[in-house]
Every structure is written in C-alpha cells, then in structure tokens.
Design a protein around this motif. Structure first.
Motif, PDB file in Angstrom:
ATOM      1  N   GLY A 135       0.823  -1.209   0.000  1.00  0.00           N
ATOM      2  CA  GLY A 135       0.000   0.000   0.000  1.00  0.00           C
ATOM      3  C   GLY A 135       0.845   1.242   0.000  1.00  0.00           C
ATOM      4  N   SER A 136       0.493   2.208   0.851  1.00  0.00           N
ATOM      5  CA  SER A 136       1.217   3.470   0.942  1.00  0.00           C
ATOM      6  C   SER A 136       1.391   3.843   2.405  1.00  0.00           C
ATOM      7  CB  SER A 136       0.479   4.585   0.200  1.00  0.00           C
ATOM      8  OG  SER A 136      -0.795   4.809   0.784  1.00  0.00           O
ATOM      9  N   VAL A 137       2.445   4.640   2.691  1.00  0.00           N
ATOM     10  CA  VAL A 137       2.805   4.933   4.076  1.00  0.00           C
ATOM     11  C   VAL A 137       3.199   6.393   4.228  1.00  0.00           C
ATOM     12  CG1 VAL A 137       4.464   4.471   5.926  1.00  0.00           C
ATOM     13  CG2 VAL A 137       3.568   2.582   4.572  1.00  0.00           C
TER      14      VAL A 137
ATOM     15  N   VAL B  23       3.776  -1.713  -3.557  1.00  0.00           N
ATOM     16  CA  VAL B  23       3.509  -0.286  -3.371  1.00  0.00           C
ATOM     17  C   VAL B  23       2.351   0.109  -4.273  1.00  0.00           C
ATOM     18  CG1 VAL B  23       4.434   2.047  -3.686  1.00  0.00           C
ATOM     19  CG2 VAL B  23       5.884   0.259  -2.730  1.00  0.00           C
ATOM     20  N   THR B  24       1.407   0.873  -3.746  1.00  0.00           N
ATOM     21  CA  THR B  24       0.307   1.374  -4.569  1.00  0.00           C
ATOM     22  C   THR B  24       0.849   2.378  -5.579  1.00  0.00           C
ATOM     23  OG1 THR B  24      -1.239   1.118  -2.723  1.00  0.00           O
ATOM     24  CG2 THR B  24      -1.935   2.514  -4.567  1.00  0.00           C
ATOM     25  N   PRO B  25       0.709   2.136  -6.881  1.00  0.00           N
ATOM     26  CA  PRO B  25       1.264   3.053  -7.891  1.00  0.00           C
ATOM     27  C   PRO B  25       0.600   4.423  -7.837  1.00  0.00           C
ATOM     28  CG  PRO B  25       0.653   0.924  -8.861  1.00  0.00           C
ATOM     29  CD  PRO B  25       0.052   0.967  -7.497  1.00  0.00           C
TER      30      PRO B  25
ATOM     31  N   LYS C  23      11.967  -3.562  -6.561  1.00  0.00           N
ATOM     32  CA  LYS C  23      12.924  -2.974  -7.516  1.00  0.00           C
ATOM     33  C   LYS C  23      12.241  -2.351  -8.724  1.00  0.00           C
ATOM     34  CE  LYS C  23      13.843  -7.439  -9.763  1.00  0.00           C
ATOM     35  NZ  LYS C  23      14.914  -8.435 -10.093  1.00  0.00           N
ATOM     36  N   THR C  24      10.955  -2.676  -8.937  1.00  0.00           N
ATOM     37  CA  THR C  24      10.234  -2.147 -10.098  1.00  0.00           C
ATOM     38  C   THR C  24       9.508  -0.829  -9.797  1.00  0.00           C
ATOM     39  OG1 THR C  24       8.334  -3.520  -9.485  1.00  0.00           O
ATOM     40  CG2 THR C  24       9.885  -4.433 -11.094  1.00  0.00           C
ATOM     41  N   ILE C  25       9.636  -0.286  -8.607  1.00  0.00           N
ATOM     42  CA  ILE C  25       8.906   0.922  -8.244  1.00  0.00           C
ATOM     43  C   ILE C  25       9.269   2.081  -9.170  1.00  0.00           C
ATOM     44  CG2 ILE C  25      10.639   1.657  -6.556  1.00  0.00           C
ATOM     45  CD1 ILE C  25       8.375   2.804  -4.871  1.00  0.00           C
TER      46      ILE C  25
ATOM     47  N   GLY D 267       7.685   8.871 -11.022  1.00  0.00           N
ATOM     48  CA  GLY D 267       6.301   8.591 -10.670  1.00  0.00           C
ATOM     49  C   GLY D 267       5.866   9.494  -9.547  1.00  0.00           C
ATOM     50  N   ALA D 268       5.044   8.995  -8.639  1.00  0.00           N
ATOM     51  CA  ALA D 268       4.604   9.794  -7.498  1.00  0.00           C
ATOM     52  C   ALA D 268       5.801  10.150  -6.612  1.00  0.00           C
ATOM     53  CB  ALA D 268       3.567   9.018  -6.684  1.00  0.00           C
ATOM     54  N   GLU D 269       5.689  11.298  -5.917  1.00  0.00           N
ATOM     55  CA  GLU D 269       6.811  11.757  -5.086  1.00  0.00           C
ATOM     56  C   GLU D 269       6.892  10.964  -3.783  1.00  0.00           C
ATOM     57  OE1 GLU D 269       8.255  16.062  -4.393  1.00  0.00           O
ATOM     58  OE2 GLU D 269       7.071  15.585  -2.606  1.00  0.00           O
TER      59      GLU D 269
END
Length: 273
Positions: A160-162, A178-180, A199-201, A256-258
């Motif tokens: 998810g996200s943190v 991780v939520t994209p 590793k793919t984030i 991607g997202a910060e």
C-alpha cells in the motif's frame, strides 16, 4: 447502523509486598461489513502498538497493562499512613468502538498499555504513540499513517502506501507491494530512515538529511537542486530572499509519485529487492 462499543476494565488489587500481577485481556471486535476494507484508528500516550494482518474477518485486540511500581503520593503526609498497607492498583482499561468498519481504540492517559492487534490483511491504519513504546506492523495492505514520538517504527512486508514520522527512534520499512501513483513521506529527527521498495517501483525521490548521509542501491537519476526564492516583508523592506537547501532529488525507473525523505540526525537508506 449501531455503534459497537466494548469497554474492558480489569482491576487487580494487591497488598504491598505481594507479587504484582499484570492485567491482560483479549477482545474480538466484529466489523459491520467484513467484505470491505476497514480502518484502525488509535492514538495512545504510553505504550507500544503491534499490528499484524491475518486471514480472519474481525479485529482481535489484546491489551496488557505493563508492570509498574509507580506510586503517586499526592498528599505527602507519610505519618498519617503509618501502620497501613498500601494496595497496588494494577488496573487495565481500554475501549474499542466500531462503526462502519472503522475501529477506534483508546486507553486512559495515566496507564501504560501494550497492544497486540490482529486485523484482516486489507486494512488501513492511523496509529500513534508518544512514550514508552515502539510501533510494529506486519503483513497489512492499506493506507498507513504511523507516528511515534519516542520510539521505533518497524513495518514489515506491508503493501500500500505509508506516511511515517518519529522524533527519537529509527524507521525501518519493508514493502512487499507499493500502490502506484500515491505519494509517500518519511521523516525523522534522531535515527536512521531505512526503507526497502520493490525494484520495479516508479517514483520521484526527494531527500534531505542535515547531519547524515544518503545511501541507495537503486539507479537514482539525480537532478540539480533548485534555489528557493521568496519575497516578503523584512528588515530590509520588500526584498527577495534566496535559499539553497540540501535536497537530493531524482527519479527511479523513469519517475512517478513523489516519495519524500526528511531526516536531521541520521542516515537515509533506500534499498531495492
């Protein structure tokens, strides 16, 4: 829909010089809709919080009153108590409420209670503690807001996200997924921030550590820092103010997202797996 409210009060009254018994109780909190994602909300003053995901459909809360020999003598007149036996009050009290899949847990300020909580794996968390405890989360998938003022934060095999912050204690996080496209932030004052991502984030990274170093095994494509320019009232009039901050910025796997890392007295470690 009715609110479920479970209140636990256990009182062990022991004569002085007898062995202390730590009060402990486990309760089960049913969810209004077990098929939907839930949310655990709790903020305690004293104690630790451990949350683990499992395959069940309810929230299981185990509270343990920590052993303590603290005694507060508000009146200060010891002579008036000569010849009397002091009765130790090792009480355990906490409240759990549920409404529309939101479970709230609270405990009195003066009691140090350690919680071990089981939640369904797909569950979001908003949890915090201030003194005398660490926070540990394992095998949970959701949106997590975690705060600890004087202790460690450890999140293991989460998805998810943190958003995580602490003042005095390290932050160690290991992501399974991780939520994209969702921004995240990690901040600390004293202690390392050590986060492991798949590793793919894909992410844009922003890092600052005033008195620490930055380490990573990702191929981080760094970008030059930009000066921060502000204009406003000052002793010199309506002047420009230029400030160059020690931020490291870059992208992983195209961006991607910060994801923001901010530390003062400790290292920032970003790992891949």
């Amino acid at each position: 829909m009715n609110t479920k409210n479970i209140k636990v009060v256990i009182i062990s009254m022991l004569f002085l010089l007898t062995v202390n018994v730590t009060a402990q109780e486990t309760i089960k909190v049913p969810l209004s809709n077990p098929a939907k994602t839930g949310l655990l909300k709790m903020g305690i003053i004293n104690g630790s919080i451990s949350v683990k995901g499992y395959s069940g459909k309810e929230v299981i809360v185990k509270g343990t009153r920590r052993k303590t020999n603290d005694h507060y003598n508000y009146h200060g007149n010891k002579k008036s108590k000569t010849g009397l036996k002091r009765i130790s009050n090792n009480s355990l009290e906490f409240t759990a409420t549920e409404y529309d899949n939101v479970v709230r847990i609270s405990t009195p300020v003066q009691i140090t209670t350690d919680f071990e909580i089981q939640v369904p794996r797909n569950f979001s968390l908003k949890i915090s503690t201030i003194n005398n405890g660490d926070i540990y989360v394992e095998n949970v998938n959701g949106v997590m807001d975690v705060s600890n003022k004087n202790g460690k934060i450890t999140l293991k095999e989460i998805s998810g996200s943190v958003s995580a912050d602490t003042l005095n204690g390290g932050i160690t996080i290991s992501f399974a997924k991780v939520t994209p496209g969702v921004a995240m932030a990690f901040s600390n004052l004293n202690g390392d921030i050590d986060v492991t991502f798949p590793k793919t984030i894909k992410a844009d990274i922003k890092i600052k550590s005033d008195r620490g170093e930055v380490y990573t095994d990702f191929d981080l494509k760094t970008k030059p820092s930009k000066a921060k320019i502000t204009k406003g009232e000052s002793s010199r009039g309506n002047a420009y103010r230029v400030k160059v901050e020690k931020w490291v910025t870059g992208s992983i796997n195209g961006g991607g997202a910060e994801i923001l890392f901010k530390n003062f007295h400790g290292d920032v470690i970003i790992r891949s797996k």
